[in-house]
Structure formats: structure tokens, C-alpha cells
Motif scaffolding. Structure first.
Motif, PDB file in Angstrom:
ATOM      1  N   GLY A   1       0.802  -1.208   0.000  1.00  0.00           N
ATOM      2  CA  GLY A   1       0.000   0.000   0.000  1.00  0.00           C
ATOM      3  C   GLY A   1       0.836   1.260   0.000  1.00  0.00           C
ATOM      4  N   ILE A   2       0.137   2.375  -0.210  1.00  0.00           N
ATOM      5  CA  ILE A   2       0.823   3.669  -0.188  1.00  0.00           C
ATOM      6  C   ILE A   2       0.036   4.636   0.686  1.00  0.00           C
ATOM      7  CG2 ILE A   2       1.979   3.388  -2.403  1.00  0.00           C
ATOM      8  CD1 ILE A   2      -0.112   5.090  -3.727  1.00  0.00           C
ATOM      9  N   ARG A   3       0.729   5.659   1.136  1.00  0.00           N
ATOM     10  CA  ARG A   3       0.152   6.624   2.061  1.00  0.00           C
ATOM     11  C   ARG A   3      -0.502   7.784   1.320  1.00  0.00           C
ATOM     12  NH1 ARG A   3       3.898   8.466   6.214  1.00  0.00           N
ATOM     13  NH2 ARG A   3       1.968   8.997   7.248  1.00  0.00           N
ATOM     14  N   VAL A   4      -1.314   8.540   2.053  1.00  0.00           N
ATOM     15  CA  VAL A   4      -2.053   9.663   1.480  1.00  0.00           C
ATOM     16  C   VAL A   4      -1.125  10.644   0.770  1.00  0.00           C
ATOM     17  CG1 VAL A   4      -3.486  11.677   2.026  1.00  0.00           C
ATOM     18  CG2 VAL A   4      -3.952   9.507   3.129  1.00  0.00           C
ATOM     19  N   GLY A   5       0.005  10.973   1.376  1.00  0.00           N
ATOM     20  CA  GLY A   5       0.938  11.932   0.772  1.00  0.00           C
ATOM     21  C   GLY A   5       1.446  11.472  -0.579  1.00  0.00           C
ATOM     22  N   GLU A   6       1.739  10.176  -0.705  1.00  0.00           N
ATOM     23  CA  GLU A   6       2.202   9.640  -1.989  1.00  0.00           C
ATOM     24  C   GLU A   6       1.092   9.706  -3.038  1.00  0.00           C
ATOM     25  OE1 GLU A   6       4.563   5.841  -1.550  1.00  0.00           O
ATOM     26  OE2 GLU A   6       3.833   6.122   0.509  1.00  0.00           O
TER      27      GLU A   6
ATOM     28  N   TYR B   1      -1.901   2.794   5.208  1.00  0.00           N
ATOM     29  CA  TYR B   1      -1.474   2.411   3.871  1.00  0.00           C
ATOM     30  C   TYR B   1      -2.689   1.893   3.104  1.00  0.00           C
ATOM     31  CZ  TYR B   1       3.258   2.753   5.648  1.00  0.00           C
ATOM     32  OH  TYR B   1       4.426   3.216   6.197  1.00  0.00           O
ATOM     33  N   TYR B   2      -2.898   2.445   1.914  1.00  0.00           N
ATOM     34  CA  TYR B   2      -4.060   2.103   1.098  1.00  0.00           C
ATOM     35  C   TYR B   2      -3.626   1.218  -0.061  1.00  0.00           C
ATOM     36  CZ  TYR B   2      -6.076   5.781   3.871  1.00  0.00           C
ATOM     37  OH  TYR B   2      -6.493   6.542   4.935  1.00  0.00           O
ATOM     38  N   TYR B   3      -4.475   0.243  -0.386  1.00  0.00           N
ATOM     39  CA  TYR B   3      -4.126  -0.708  -1.430  1.00  0.00           C
ATOM     40  C   TYR B   3      -5.381  -1.344  -2.015  1.00  0.00           C
ATOM     41  CZ  TYR B   3      -4.983  -4.178   2.197  1.00  0.00           C
ATOM     42  OH  TYR B   3      -5.587  -4.931   3.172  1.00  0.00           O
ATOM     43  N   ILE B   4      -5.213  -1.992  -3.159  1.00  0.00           N
ATOM     44  CA  ILE B   4      -6.290  -2.743  -3.807  1.00  0.00           C
ATOM     45  C   ILE B   4      -6.015  -4.216  -3.574  1.00  0.00           C
ATOM     46  CG2 ILE B   4      -7.397  -3.340  -5.993  1.00  0.00           C
ATOM     47  CD1 ILE B   4      -6.484  -0.578  -7.037  1.00  0.00           C
ATOM     48  N   ASP B   5      -7.018  -4.923  -3.093  1.00  0.00           N
ATOM     49  CA  ASP B   5      -6.929  -6.373  -2.882  1.00  0.00           C
ATOM     50  C   ASP B   5      -8.039  -7.013  -3.707  1.00  0.00           C
ATOM     51  OD1 ASP B   5      -6.933  -8.993  -2.073  1.00  0.00           O
ATOM     52  OD2 ASP B   5      -7.094  -8.558   0.068  1.00  0.00           O
TER      53      ASP B   5
END
Length: 121
Positions: free
Chosen positions: A46-51, A86-90
Motif C-alpha cells: 500500500g501507499i500513504r495519502v501523501g504519496e 497504507y491504502y491498497y487494492i486487494d
């Protein structure tokens, strides 16, 4: 209209109705950019809001708002590591699957509807 076609059409409409809320959410350009940023990250934890904000060129608060919409709809997931999200697609756990199923059935339904129209002529 024969029974088989009526049943096919009914099933197709049910799938459409399952997919519709997700397609509506995915219709927003900012959310599409966020999804693209998540895809480009390769799902590596996942990635963070800032990224995401840097890749989508919208304000941090707008990114947060759209991430919440995507999360609430079950389109993306989030994991927490301490105070960091951390946000991601599953794809094993997403509500996008009815959209995929719907679009896979569009072409066969178009052909079937065309045949039914020809029968009526």
C-alpha cells in the motif's frame, strides 16, 4: 419474448444493479486517479495519502475524502502500521467484481437482445 431470454435478461439486470453503485463511485475522475496511483504502486503493502496526493495532484484533504468513499464502498483496503495508514487494492476482497462480471456479460447480452429484436420484425 421466450422464457429463457426473460430469465437471462432478469439475471443481467440483477448483476447490473449490483455493479451500479460501484460504477457510480468509479465515475469520479479524482477517484480514478487515486486508483491509478494505487495500481502503479504495484500493491506492495500500500501507499500513504501523501504519496497518492503527489501522484493525483489534488489536495491532501480531497485525497482523504475520496479514499474514505473508496474504502466505505469496499473498493480498496487500508492497513494501519502504528499511526500510518497504507491504502491498497486487494482483488480477493473488493466490491469491483460485480462490475467486472457485468462488463463480461454486456457483449453476450447485446447479441442476445439483437436476436430477440430480429425475431419481432
Amino acid at each position: 419474448m421466450d422464457k429463457d431470454f426473460s430469465l437471462e435478461k432478469k439475471n443481467f439486470i440483477e448483476i447490473y444493479n449490483l455493479a451500479r453503485p460501484v460504477m457510480t463511485i468509479l465515475g469520479d475522475q479524482v477517484r480514478q486517479e487515486i486508483l491509478l496511483a494505487l495500481i502503479e504502486s504495484g500493491g506492495m503493502g500500500g501507499i500513504r495519502v501523501g504519496e497518492i496526493q503527489k501522484k493525483s495532484h489534488v489536495s491532501r484533504s480531497a485525497v482523504s475524502h475520496h479514499l474514505k468513499v473508496l474504502l466505505d464502498a469496499g473498493i480498496i483496503n487500508m492497513r494501519r502500521e502504528g499511526t500510518k495508514n497504507y491504502y491498497y487494492i486487494d482483488f480477493d476482497d473488493t466490491t469491483v467484481k460485480p462490475v467486472i462480471l457485468f462488463w463480461q456479460q454486456v457483449e453476450p447480452m447485446l447479441k442476445r437482445c439483437s436476436k430477440e429484436s430480429e425475431k419481432r420484425l
